[in-house]
Design a protein around this motif. Structure first.
Motif, mmCIF file in Angstrom:
data_model
loop_
_atom_site.group_PDB
_atom_site.id
_atom_site.type_symbol
_atom_site.label_atom_id
_atom_site.label_comp_id
_atom_site.label_asym_id
_atom_site.label_seq_id
_atom_site.Cartn_x
_atom_site.Cartn_y
_atom_site.Cartn_z
ATOM 1 N N UNK A 1 -35.287 -41.737 27.119
ATOM 2 C CA UNK A 1 -34.195 -42.033 28.048
ATOM 3 C C UNK A 1 -33.494 -40.735 28.453
ATOM 4 N N UNK A 2 -33.244 -40.570 29.740
ATOM 5 C CA UNK A 2 -32.510 -39.382 30.183
ATOM 6 C C UNK A 2 -33.372 -38.137 30.323
ATOM 7 N N UNK A 3 -34.677 -38.249 30.041
ATOM 8 C CA UNK A 3 -35.563 -37.086 30.176
ATOM 9 C C UNK A 3 -35.723 -36.737 31.656
ATOM 10 N N UNK A 4 -36.319 -35.573 31.910
ATOM 11 C CA UNK A 4 -36.456 -35.111 33.299
ATOM 12 C C UNK A 4 -37.217 -36.134 34.153
ATOM 13 N N UNK A 5 -38.296 -36.707 33.613
ATOM 14 C CA UNK A 5 -39.079 -37.664 34.412
ATOM 15 C C UNK A 5 -38.220 -38.853 34.827
ATOM 16 N N UNK A 6 -37.374 -39.327 33.936
ATOM 17 C CA UNK A 6 -36.567 -40.513 34.272
ATOM 18 C C UNK A 6 -35.509 -40.156 35.314
ATOM 19 N N UNK A 7 -35.077 -38.894 35.307
ATOM 20 C CA UNK A 7 -34.076 -38.492 36.304
ATOM 21 C C UNK A 7 -34.730 -38.193 37.637
ATOM 22 N N UNK A 8 -35.964 -37.742 37.587
ATOM 23 C CA UNK A 8 -36.658 -37.342 38.821
ATOM 24 C C UNK A 8 -37.218 -38.541 39.597
ATOM 25 N N UNK A 9 -37.639 -39.585 38.871
ATOM 26 C CA UNK A 9 -38.302 -40.717 39.543
ATOM 27 C C UNK A 9 -37.265 -41.676 40.122
ATOM 28 N N UNK A 10 -37.700 -42.417 41.155
ATOM 29 C CA UNK A 10 -36.817 -43.450 41.732
ATOM 30 C C UNK A 10 -36.551 -44.552 40.722
#
Ligand code: M6R
Length: 365
Positions: free
Chosen positions: A133-142
Motif C-alpha cells: 500500500x502506498x508504494x510507487x506503483x499504487x501512486x502511479x497507476x489510475x
C-alpha cells in the motif's frame, strides 16, 4: 519475528492459506451477484477495454502469464504479457481501449514502473496489482488491486505470487461479467473453488515429508527440468525460477509440448523432470510427453490430482494434490514447488532468505 519458523520463506509459504483468505475477503459475491471488486472503472469502461498488456518481472511475470490465460478464456479480451524491461524499450503499440496491468509485489521495481509509465504516455489506462500500500506503483497507476498477502520478507516470492493469481482470477471474472462472456455456471464454479482454496492449501502441509524426501534424493542434481501445460505452464517456469534463485541449481521450465523441440536431448537418468499434470484438458497430452521422457530414462517427479494413477510405472514418485478447478490448479501446484526449492536450498546450506546477488526489490535497471 519468524514465528517459530527457520526462515521467512518457510513462514511465508505456510502463511498462504491466510494470505489467500485475506486477499479474497469481501471480494467474493453471493450467488449470482456481481463481483464486488474494488476497481474505479465502471461497467461501461470495463466493457470498452479491448486489449490488455501485462508487464512485470520475475515471479510477477509468471503470474501475468496465468492471468493472460484466465482473462482471455473468461473475457475474450486479447492479452499480451511482456517483461517490463523489454516492453519499456520496444515502443509498444497502444490502441484505443488498451489497459496496461503492472504486476509487482513491491510496487518499486524500476522496470515495471517505467513500462507502466511508457504505456500511460501512449494513452493506455493503467492498473497495478500490488502488495504494498502506498508504494510507487499504487501512486502511479489510475487504479490498484491490492493483494493482501502481508509483508513478504524472503527474497523468493511465495505468498505474493499465489495472491496475485487469486486477484487475477477475480479480475478475469469481472471483465467477463462486463463483456457478457462468462458462463454463469463456470463463474459459480470458480467462485466456489476460490472459497475452498485456503482449506485446500492447508491440506498441502501434510505433503511436506514426501517433498523433503524428494529434496534429499535430488539435492545434488546439477539441472532440473520442469514441465507443464496450459495454466500450469507458467507454474513450471515459476518452479524452475524458485529452485535457481535459492539453491543455485540450474533449472528450466518448459511447456511440456515444447520438450520434443530441443530439451528432450538433455534427458537421461541424471535429470529430474518435475511434471505438473492436473486432471484437466491437457492431461492426456502431458501424459504422452512424460512417456517420451521416461523412455529416455528421465527421472520423473510428478504432481497429479488425487487418485490419478496414470503415471504409475512412469514416474519415479508421485505427489497427489487436491482436486480443484483446473484454472485454479496453478495456485495449488505452485506451493509444493516452493517447498521443494526451499528444502533443497536448506539441505545445500544456502542462505534461503538472502540468496547471493539478489535483492528483494530491484529498484535499478
Ligand atoms: O516486487 P516485484 O513483484 O515487482 O518483483 C519482481 C521480481 O523482482 C521478483 O518476483 C523476483 O523474481 C523474485 N525474487 C522471485 O522470487
Amino acid at each position: 519475528e519468524k514465528g517459530g519458523y527457520k526462515h521467512f520463506m518457510q513462514k511465508e509459504i505456510f502463511e498462504q492459506p491466510q494470505a489467500l483468505s485475506n486477499t479474497l475477503l469481501n471480494r467474493l459475491p453471493l450467488d449470482g451477484e456481481a463481483i464486488p471488486l474494488d476497481l474505479p472503472f465502471n461497467a461501461q469502461e470495463l466493457a470498452d477495454l479491448n486489449r490488455i498488456h501485462i508487464v512485470a518481472c520475475g515471479t510477477s511475470w509468471h503470474s501475468g502469464l496465468v492471468g493472460k490465460f484466465l482473462i482471455e478464456q473468461l473475457s475474450r479480451v486479447a492479452v499480451e504479457v511482456d517483461y517490463a524491461s523489454e516492453y519499456r524499450y520496444r515502443e509498444p503499440v497502444i490502441q484505443p481501449g488498451t489497459l496496461i496491468i503492472g504486476i509487482t509485489q513491491s510496487g518499486e521495481t524500476a522496470d515495471t514502473l517505467a513500462a507502466m509509465k511508457e504505456a500511460a504516455l501512449r494513452g493506455a489506462r493503467t492498473l497495478a496489482v500490488c502488495n504494498v500500500m502506498g508504494s510507487t506503483a499504487t501512486r502511479q497507476a489510475e487504479a490498484t488491486l491490492m493483494t493482501h498477502a502481508g509483508p513478504e520478507i524472503g527474497v523468493a516470492s511465495t505468498k505474493a505470487f499465489t495472491t496475485q493469481l487469486a486477484v487475477l482470477t477475480l479480475l478475469a471474472l469481472k471483465l467477463g461479467e462486463a463483456k457478457g462472456t462468462v458462463d454463469p455456471v463456470l463463474k459459480a464454479e470458480l467462485l466456489q473453488g476460490l472459497r475452498e482454496l485456503p482449506a485446500h492449501l492447508e491440506r498441502l502441509n501434510s505433503l511436506e515429508p514426501q517433498i523433503i524426501q524428494w529434496a534429499q534424493r535430488w539435492k545434488d542434481a546439477t539441472d532440473f527440468l520442469y514441465l507443464g501445460r496450459g495454466p500450469c505452464y507458467p507454474i513450471a517456469l515459476e518452479g524452475a525460477l524458485k529452485l535457481k534463485e535459492i539453491s543455485y541449481i540450474h533449472a528450466e521450465g518448459y511447456p511440456a509440448g515444447e520438450m520434443k523441440h530441443g530439451p528432450i536431448a538433455l534427458i537421461d537418468k541424471t535429470l529430474p523432470v518435475v511434471a505438473l499434470m492436473p486432471r484437466d484438458a491437457h492431461r492426456e497430452k502431458t501424459l504422452s510427453n512424460l512417456q517420451e521422457a521416461a523412455a529416455r530414462d528421465g527421472r520423473i517427479l510428478a504432481l497429479v490430482t488425487e487418485g490419478d494413477t496414470g503415471l504409475s510405472g512412469i514416474a519415479e514418485d508421485v505427489l497427489e494434490l487436491p482436486a480443484v478447478h483446473p484454472w485454479l490448479a496453478p495456485i495449488v501446484y505452485a506451493v509444493p514447488l516452493q517447498l521443494l526449492a526451499y528444502h533443497i536450498a536448506v539441505l545445500r546450506g544456502c542462505d534461503v532468505d538472502q540468496p547471493r546477488n539478489l535483492a528483494k526489490s530491484v529498484t535499478v535497471e
